[in-house]
Design an enzyme around this catalytic site. Structure first.
Site, PDB file in Angstrom:
ATOM      1  N   CYS A   6       0.850  -1.199   0.000  1.00  0.00           N
ATOM      2  CA  CYS A   6       0.000   0.000   0.000  1.00  0.00           C
ATOM      3  C   CYS A   6       0.879   1.240   0.000  1.00  0.00           C
ATOM      4  CB  CYS A   6      -0.893  -0.024   1.239  1.00  0.00           C
ATOM      5  SG  CYS A   6      -1.847   1.477   1.429  1.00  0.00           S
ATOM      6  N   CYS A  12      -2.319   7.024   6.056  1.00  0.00           N
ATOM      7  CA  CYS A  12      -3.638   6.563   6.509  1.00  0.00           C
ATOM      8  C   CYS A  12      -3.566   6.102   7.960  1.00  0.00           C
ATOM      9  CB  CYS A  12      -4.100   5.431   5.597  1.00  0.00           C
ATOM     10  SG  CYS A  12      -5.432   4.432   6.245  1.00  0.00           S
ATOM     11  N   CYS A  15      -3.620   0.497   8.698  1.00  0.00           N
ATOM     12  CA  CYS A  15      -3.008  -0.842   8.723  1.00  0.00           C
ATOM     13  C   CYS A  15      -1.545  -0.753   9.113  1.00  0.00           C
ATOM     14  CB  CYS A  15      -3.086  -1.489   7.341  1.00  0.00           C
ATOM     15  SG  CYS A  15      -4.729  -1.787   6.768  1.00  0.00           S
ATOM     16  N   CYS A  89      -7.926  -0.160  -1.859  1.00  0.00           N
ATOM     17  CA  CYS A  89      -7.323  -0.401  -0.556  1.00  0.00           C
ATOM     18  C   CYS A  89      -7.197  -1.898  -0.354  1.00  0.00           C
ATOM     19  CB  CYS A  89      -8.214   0.226   0.523  1.00  0.00           C
ATOM     20  SG  CYS A  89      -7.921  -0.406   2.179  1.00  0.00           S
ATOM     21  N   GLN A 213     -20.727  -6.554  12.039  1.00  0.00           N
ATOM     22  CA  GLN A 213     -19.303  -6.888  12.033  1.00  0.00           C
ATOM     23  C   GLN A 213     -18.724  -6.653  10.638  1.00  0.00           C
ATOM     24  OE1 GLN A 213     -17.621  -7.809  14.709  1.00  0.00           O
ATOM     25  NE2 GLN A 213     -19.182  -8.456  16.173  1.00  0.00           N
ATOM     26  N   TYR A 242     -25.470  -6.742  25.083  1.00  0.00           N
ATOM     27  CA  TYR A 242     -24.825  -5.901  24.073  1.00  0.00           C
ATOM     28  C   TYR A 242     -25.060  -6.554  22.703  1.00  0.00           C
ATOM     29  CZ  TYR A 242     -22.347  -4.602  28.374  1.00  0.00           C
ATOM     30  OH  TYR A 242     -22.013  -4.242  29.655  1.00  0.00           O
ATOM     31  N   GLU A 263     -29.819  -4.271  24.472  1.00  0.00           N
ATOM     32  CA  GLU A 263     -28.979  -3.390  23.652  1.00  0.00           C
ATOM     33  C   GLU A 263     -29.444  -1.947  23.852  1.00  0.00           C
ATOM     34  OE1 GLU A 263     -26.450  -3.371  21.146  1.00  0.00           O
ATOM     35  OE2 GLU A 263     -27.032  -1.260  21.002  1.00  0.00           O
ATOM     36  N   ASP A 310     -21.014  -9.311  24.601  1.00  0.00           N
ATOM     37  CA  ASP A 310     -20.143  -8.780  23.546  1.00  0.00           C
ATOM     38  C   ASP A 310     -20.089  -7.259  23.654  1.00  0.00           C
ATOM     39  OD1 ASP A 310     -18.713  -8.316  21.235  1.00  0.00           O
ATOM     40  OD2 ASP A 310     -20.288  -8.961  19.859  1.00  0.00           O
ATOM     41  N   CYS A 337     -13.697  -7.184  21.801  1.00  0.00           N
ATOM     42  CA  CYS A 337     -12.884  -6.568  20.753  1.00  0.00           C
ATOM     43  C   CYS A 337     -11.730  -5.786  21.369  1.00  0.00           C
ATOM     44  CB  CYS A 337     -13.749  -5.678  19.865  1.00  0.00           C
ATOM     45  SG  CYS A 337     -14.595  -4.385  20.776  1.00  0.00           S
TER      46      CYS A 337
HETATM   47  N1  SAH Z   1     -23.114  -8.614  19.406  1.00  0.00           N
HETATM   48  C1  SAH Z   1     -23.319  -7.689  18.334  1.00  0.00           C
HETATM   49  C2  SAH Z   1     -22.901  -6.250  18.654  1.00  0.00           C
HETATM   50  C3  SAH Z   1     -21.600  -6.056  19.343  1.00  0.00           C
HETATM   51  S1  SAH Z   1     -20.998  -4.388  19.344  1.00  0.00           S
HETATM   52  C4  SAH Z   1     -22.653  -8.174  17.077  1.00  0.00           C
HETATM   53  O1  SAH Z   1     -21.835  -9.082  17.098  1.00  0.00           O
HETATM   54  O2  SAH Z   1     -22.972  -7.648  16.002  1.00  0.00           O
HETATM   55  C5  SAH Z   1     -21.416  -3.821  20.945  1.00  0.00           C
HETATM   56  C6  SAH Z   1     -22.852  -3.351  21.071  1.00  0.00           C
HETATM   57  O3  SAH Z   1     -23.024  -2.883  22.419  1.00  0.00           O
HETATM   58  C7  SAH Z   1     -23.243  -2.193  20.168  1.00  0.00           C
HETATM   59  O4  SAH Z   1     -24.382  -2.556  19.430  1.00  0.00           O
HETATM   60  C8  SAH Z   1     -23.565  -1.042  21.147  1.00  0.00           C
HETATM   61  O5  SAH Z   1     -24.643  -0.225  20.717  1.00  0.00           O
HETATM   62  C9  SAH Z   1     -23.952  -1.797  22.408  1.00  0.00           C
HETATM   63  N2  SAH Z   1     -23.789  -1.077  23.683  1.00  0.00           N
HETATM   64  C10 SAH Z   1     -22.846  -0.179  24.031  1.00  0.00           C
HETATM   65  N3  SAH Z   1     -22.994   0.205  25.304  1.00  0.00           N
HETATM   66  C11 SAH Z   1     -24.071  -0.467  25.806  1.00  0.00           C
HETATM   67  C12 SAH Z   1     -24.716  -0.499  27.065  1.00  0.00           C
HETATM   68  N4  SAH Z   1     -24.284   0.238  28.084  1.00  0.00           N
HETATM   69  N5  SAH Z   1     -25.787  -1.314  27.221  1.00  0.00           N
HETATM   70  C13 SAH Z   1     -26.225  -2.079  26.190  1.00  0.00           C
HETATM   71  N6  SAH Z   1     -25.650  -2.090  24.964  1.00  0.00           N
HETATM   72  C14 SAH Z   1     -24.593  -1.287  24.761  1.00  0.00           C
END
Ligand code: SAH
Length: 383
Positions: A6, A12, A15, A89, A213, A242, A263, A310, A337
């Protein structure tokens, strides 16, 4: 020396590992994760990609002008508002990159000027492309400074002539001087306004603003691991915390007694409910709430056998984790993550009676240093 992959990676900054051979990247990620996890368990080998290039399904380009007033599109130089022109990219979906180049070439014949951040003149700010790996559907979001796209219908026609694979086009209006790409208002000018992708056999709707994702190939492996760790028998009450657009919970629902999703983002919860219906999943309910608050209430009278969580990069919080202890699910599957906050949170759970049983890194972001991980914790004395 290999040729540089790249030419703009220095500017940028996306990466940092673009010139590191992929196998070395994986080894380095595995080593780092093993070091962090050392007090808890020995992680399984990191799960990499077979073909790591062009994995990103979501691509963004900012539009502007160079000094000779030619339209350029690309990325902001790291920590600045200068635009670095980019046509392709190494990690982005190739079709998405091609659509962006076509749009840039179309603009002059429609007399559309790019927006100038300093003067506030001009119309065209950004393009966001989202692609669905399994179905091939493509969404184009044109981010404009004001709501009217001149010769809208002809523009759509010209763009679709070059790229018939585009299934929907949305105009998004961002009239604020912010660094956020998308504004509030939206108008669908072609197609349904969303695309659909398939993950682990279930179909999911992706709207311009909803979280999805960015690496679909690895997402299936990530969710696969999460469900393997969850060891569902078909009877359990599962909490997907989440949950975003409900992906993990909906995939888990076939193997659970019932699933609860929580969520904070209202658009995501709306998509999650639509996704459940779209897949004929009836044993799942979604709640719009802060996960910590929701769990505090649930801990009063509820029951959860398996917790799938998550959280965002910041990790979970004390309200949530202390309620987990009170609820006492047999298994906690933590998808993270950000390994730093993962370690912080599992430390808390360990102190209160959970044991880390298994962990694995999944490479969701090749050529960057970011590492996604799944971790299984079990309550002491429970099978
Ligand atoms: N499990 C899903 C999303 C993961 S990303 C997937 O794999 O696609 C993390 C998520 O947590 C996001 O959608 C974000 O809006 C949510 N989030 C962030 N803070 C939060 C909170 N305090 N309570 C509930 N959800 C929350």
């Amino acid at each position: 020396m290999r040729d540089k992959i790249c030419s703009v990676s220095g500017k940028c900054g996306g990466c940092r590992w673009v010139d590191k051979p992929y196998q070395e990247q994986l080894q380095e990620k595995e080593k780092r994760f093993a070091r962090l996890m050392a007090p808890y368990c020995k992680p399984e080998p990191v799960i990499g990609m077979e073909q790591p290039a062009h994995y990103r399904n979501k691509v963004h380009a900012v539009f502007g002008e160079d000094r000779r007033h030619h339209i350029i599109s690309g990325i902001y130089e790291a920590a600045s508002h200068r635009i670095v022109p980019v046509d392709s990219c190494y990690i982005e979906n190739e079709k998405a990159d091609a659509v962006i180049v076509t749009i840039r070439k179309l603009l002059p014949s429609f007399r559309i000027r790019p927006y100038n951040e300093d003067t506030g003149y001009g119309l065209f700010r950004h393009v966001l492309i989202r692609t669905a790996h399994a179905t091939g559907q493509i969404m184009v979001v044109l981010v404009l400074a004001s709501p009217i796209l001149p010769s809208k219908n002809n523009f759509v026609k010209a763009l679709r002539k070059e790229h018939p694979e585009i299934t929907t086009i949305v105009v998004n209006v961002n009239d604020r001087g912010t660094s956020m790409v998308l504004g509030e208002r939206e108008q669908v000018i072609y197609g349904k306004g969303y695309i659909e992708d398939v993950l682990c056999g279930k179909t999911f709707r992706i709207s311009p603003k909803s979280f999805y994702q960015v690496n679909p190939v690895q997402t299936e492996k990530l969710y696969g691991k999460a469900l393997e760790y969850a060891r569902l028998s078909g009877r359990e009450t599962v909490l997907d915390a989440y949950c975003g657009t409900g992906t993990i919970g909906i995939i888990a629902a076939d193997r659970a007694g019932s699933v609860i999703g929580v969520e904070l983002n209202a658009d995501a919860v709306r998509d999650a409910r639509i996704n459940a219906r779209r897949n004929g999943v009836e044993n799942i309910r979604f709640y719009l709430n802060d996960a910590g608050k929701f769990l505090t209430d649930l801990a009063e009278q509820g029951n959860v056998d398996v917790l799938l969580m998550d959280p965002p990069r910041a990790g979970s919080d004390e309200a949530f984790l202390s309620s987990v202890i009170r609820l006492g699910p047999s298994r906690v599957v933590y998808v993270s993550c950000n390994p730093e906050t993962l370690i912080r949170d599992i430390k808390y759970l360990k102190k209160h009676g959970y044991q880390v049983k298994r962990a694995v890194g999944v490479d969701m972001f090749p050529f960057t240093e970011a590492l996604e991980a799944v971790c299984l914790l079990e309550k002491h004395g429970k099978k």
